[in-house]
Design an enzyme around this catalytic site. Structure first.
Site, PDB file in Angstrom:
ATOM      1  N   GLU A  19     104.418  21.658   5.758  1.00 41.07           N
ATOM      2  CA  GLU A  19     103.403  20.328   5.594  1.00 41.07           C
ATOM      3  C   GLU A  19     103.436  19.612   4.004  1.00 41.07           C
ATOM      4  O   GLU A  19     102.503  18.777   3.776  1.00 41.07           O
ATOM      5  CB  GLU A  19     102.003  20.201   5.713  1.00 41.07           C
ATOM      6  CG  GLU A  19     101.836  21.227   7.084  1.00 41.07           C
ATOM      7  CD  GLU A  19      99.821  20.757   7.876  1.00 41.07           C
ATOM      8  OE1 GLU A  19      99.819  19.563   8.549  1.00 41.07           O
ATOM      9  OE2 GLU A  19      99.607  21.569   7.196  1.00 41.07           O
ATOM     10  N   HIS A  51      95.421  19.912   0.068  1.00 42.66           N
ATOM     11  CA  HIS A  51      94.792  20.071   1.701  1.00 42.66           C
ATOM     12  C   HIS A  51      94.584  21.001   1.890  1.00 42.66           C
ATOM     13  O   HIS A  51      95.071  21.879   1.241  1.00 42.66           O
ATOM     14  CB  HIS A  51      96.894  19.825   2.226  1.00 42.66           C
ATOM     15  CG  HIS A  51      96.191  20.130   3.488  1.00 42.66           C
ATOM     16  ND1 HIS A  51      95.677  19.215   4.388  1.00 42.66           N
ATOM     17  CD2 HIS A  51      96.775  20.870   4.629  1.00 42.66           C
ATOM     18  CE1 HIS A  51      95.702  19.897   5.776  1.00 42.66           C
ATOM     19  NE2 HIS A  51      96.994  20.870   6.451  1.00 42.66           N
ATOM     20  N   HIS A  70      91.992  23.545   5.670  1.00 46.14           N
ATOM     21  CA  HIS A  70      91.388  23.381   7.249  1.00 46.14           C
ATOM     22  C   HIS A  70      90.173  23.685   6.397  1.00 46.14           C
ATOM     23  O   HIS A  70      89.436  24.288   7.421  1.00 46.14           O
ATOM     24  CB  HIS A  70      92.301  24.716   8.068  1.00 46.14           C
ATOM     25  CG  HIS A  70      93.394  24.234   7.187  1.00 46.14           C
ATOM     26  ND1 HIS A  70      94.264  24.598   8.046  1.00 46.14           N
ATOM     27  CD2 HIS A  70      93.909  22.691   7.250  1.00 46.14           C
ATOM     28  CE1 HIS A  70      96.092  24.619   7.714  1.00 46.14           C
ATOM     29  NE2 HIS A  70      95.663  23.305   7.264  1.00 46.14           N
ATOM     30  N   HIS A 127      91.990  19.026  12.790  1.00 45.61           N
ATOM     31  CA  HIS A 127      92.989  19.852  11.009  1.00 45.61           C
ATOM     32  C   HIS A 127      92.837  19.693  10.105  1.00 45.61           C
ATOM     33  O   HIS A 127      91.959  21.225  10.121  1.00 45.61           O
ATOM     34  CB  HIS A 127      94.623  19.263  11.256  1.00 45.61           C
ATOM     35  CG  HIS A 127      95.273  19.494  10.843  1.00 45.61           C
ATOM     36  ND1 HIS A 127      96.882  19.330  10.372  1.00 45.61           N
ATOM     37  CD2 HIS A 127      95.243  20.789   9.864  1.00 45.61           C
ATOM     38  CE1 HIS A 127      97.323  19.826   9.967  1.00 45.61           C
ATOM     39  NE2 HIS A 127      96.537  20.919   9.640  1.00 45.61           N
TER      40      HIS A 127
HETATM   41 ZN    ZN Z   1      97.092  21.809   7.086  1.00 45.19          ZN
END
Ligand code: ZN
Length: 243
Positions: free
Chosen positions: A81, A100, A102, A171
């Site tokens: 990603e 980024h 979760h 996500h």
């Molecule tokens: Zn991710």
């Protein structure tokens, strides 16, 4: 140019610390990543190789171009990603760092129609609303939810717009900032704000921060950003010494 080399080394040290802090504070686990724009080459950014953030060292930090391609791979595997980072740096020249994750408390706000917004002064940067990236709009009905290419990364950057934070439906989230310290603060306090907002929603209607209050609180917190950063850094250092 020893000065330049030293400041680059300090940037890498801060990136390594950010990886450890985000894990210690419950924002990342085996997954999630943090990057910083290369201060001497703005068309490049630094990001660890594909690994759990808590175990990142200076030797794991790779350099990427704005297509998301590593320029010094040396056999190291990149995060799938990484296009989250490359396309945000391309779209947002003001952004110097990206997280980024979760982290769990923000996820419900990406899937219910209840908007994540500032409920306390520490979350002031969230303002009155948080954009939500819908991967079906860019990738169709059958993706694996991951930002696997430049097209999806660019669509995510468009959803983020000029905001400091965005949710990715089902996500996770992205936080952006003008420094590693600020982006770590935002990733941590978005999660705190989400927990507070959920607790408050159980009690009744919320008296949210106004736009003016949120902006004022954001500026006040940004002015003392070194304080939480120094605390978080000292906690991961102590932990390192004990192990
Ligand atoms: Zn991710």
């Amino acid at each position: 140019m020893p000065v330049r080399r030293n400041s680059h080394a300090a940037l890498i040290d801060d990136l390594v610390s950010a990886n450890h802090i985000l894990c210690a504070e419950g924002i990342v686990d085996g997954f999630g990543h943090v990057s910083v724009r290369d201060e001497t080459h703005p068309e490049r950014f630094l990001l660890a190789r594909s690994m759990a953030p808590a175990t990142v060292t200076v030797r794991d930090v790779m350099t990427f171009d704005l297509d998301g391609e590593p320029i010094d791979a040396k056999g190291r595997k990149a995060y799938v990603e990484r296009f989250i980072h490359s396309e945000i740096y391309r779209a947002r020249p003001d952004v110097q760092a990206v997280v980024h994750s979760h982290s769990p408390a923000v996820i419900p706000f990406g899937i219910t129609g209840t908007n994540l917004r500032a409920v306390s002064h520490m979350g002031g940067f969230l303002g009155l609303s948080t954009p939500i990236f819908e991967i079906r709009a860019a990738g169709g009905p059958a993706t694996d939810m991951l930002i696997r290419n430049r097209t999806l990364g660019a669509a995510l950057a468009r959803s983020l717009g000029a905001s400091p934070y965005a949710l990715m439906r089902g996500h996770g989230s992205i936080a952006v900032g003008d420094s590693i310290k600020q982006v770590v603060y935002r990733a941590i306090y978005a999660e705190v704000n989400a927990r507070l907002q959920m607790e408050a929603l159980r009690l009744g209607p919320i008296n949210y921060l106004t736009a003016e209050e949120a902006l004022g609180a954001m500026r006040a917190n940004d002015a003392v950003i070194d304080r939480p950063w120094d605390l978080w850094k000292s906690k991961v250092r102590k932990r390192g010494r004990r192990n």
